[in-house]
Write a protein that holds these residues in place. Sequence first.
Motif, short mmCIF file in Angstrom:
data_model
loop_
_atom_site.label_atom_id
_atom_site.label_comp_id
_atom_site.label_asym_id
_atom_site.label_seq_id
_atom_site.Cartn_x
_atom_site.Cartn_y
_atom_site.Cartn_z
N GLN A 25 0.84 -1.19 0.00
CA GLN A 25 0.00 0.00 0.00
C GLN A 25 0.88 1.26 0.00
O GLN A 25 1.89 1.32 0.68
CB GLN A 25 -0.91 -0.01 1.23
CG GLN A 25 -1.91 1.12 1.23
CD GLN A 25 -2.88 1.01 2.38
OE1 GLN A 25 -2.60 0.43 3.40
NE2 GLN A 25 -4.04 1.59 2.20
N ARG A 26 0.49 2.22 -0.77
CA ARG A 26 1.24 3.47 -0.89
C ARG A 26 1.09 4.32 0.37
O ARG A 26 0.08 4.24 1.07
CB ARG A 26 0.75 4.28 -2.09
CG ARG A 26 0.86 3.55 -3.40
CD ARG A 26 2.30 3.33 -3.75
NE ARG A 26 2.39 2.51 -4.97
CZ ARG A 26 3.52 2.23 -5.56
NH1 ARG A 26 4.64 2.67 -5.07
NH2 ARG A 26 3.53 1.49 -6.63
N GLY A 72 -8.92 0.05 0.97
CA GLY A 72 -8.07 -0.61 1.95
C GLY A 72 -7.51 0.30 3.03
O GLY A 72 -6.81 -0.17 3.92
N ARG A 73 -7.81 1.57 2.99
CA ARG A 73 -7.30 2.49 4.00
C ARG A 73 -8.30 2.60 5.14
O ARG A 73 -9.50 2.67 4.91
CB ARG A 73 -7.05 3.88 3.40
CG ARG A 73 -6.04 3.85 2.27
CD ARG A 73 -5.62 5.23 1.88
NE ARG A 73 -4.42 5.64 2.61
CZ ARG A 73 -3.20 5.30 2.25
NH1 ARG A 73 -3.00 4.54 1.20
NH2 ARG A 73 -2.17 5.70 2.95
#
Length: 119
Positions: A25-26, A72-73
């Motif tokens: 994930q970024r 996903g955050r």
Amino acid sequence: PWLFGAVRDALAAPGDAAAAAIPAQRSGSEVRAALLRHLALSLEAKTLAHVADPDRAAATDFRRSLFLYFRGRPGAARLRGRLNTLTGVAEIRAAIDAFFTAEAAAAEAAAPPDAVRDR
């Protein structure tokens, strides 16, 4: 926005499963920067197309892809409901900033005390 980099990395190391793997994930700052750039480009495109209300048109079109950036955050589901009501670019920018500010504060609060001091 990171698809081309992932493809480049996979092609640079044929047969390397790690290079072909889906990236982690970024960071919030990476996602925030990409979001704001995407939003600015949306507004610019609508303005250049001489749309009657480029701000509203850019906001409406941008909301379609906006949710993908938050997948996903933590807190994304709550944000989704709010974003659906926003009709202007400035409102979306403010929501993006508020989300990532809160995410960074939560990450800092969860970090061990030594990690915060070392920054």
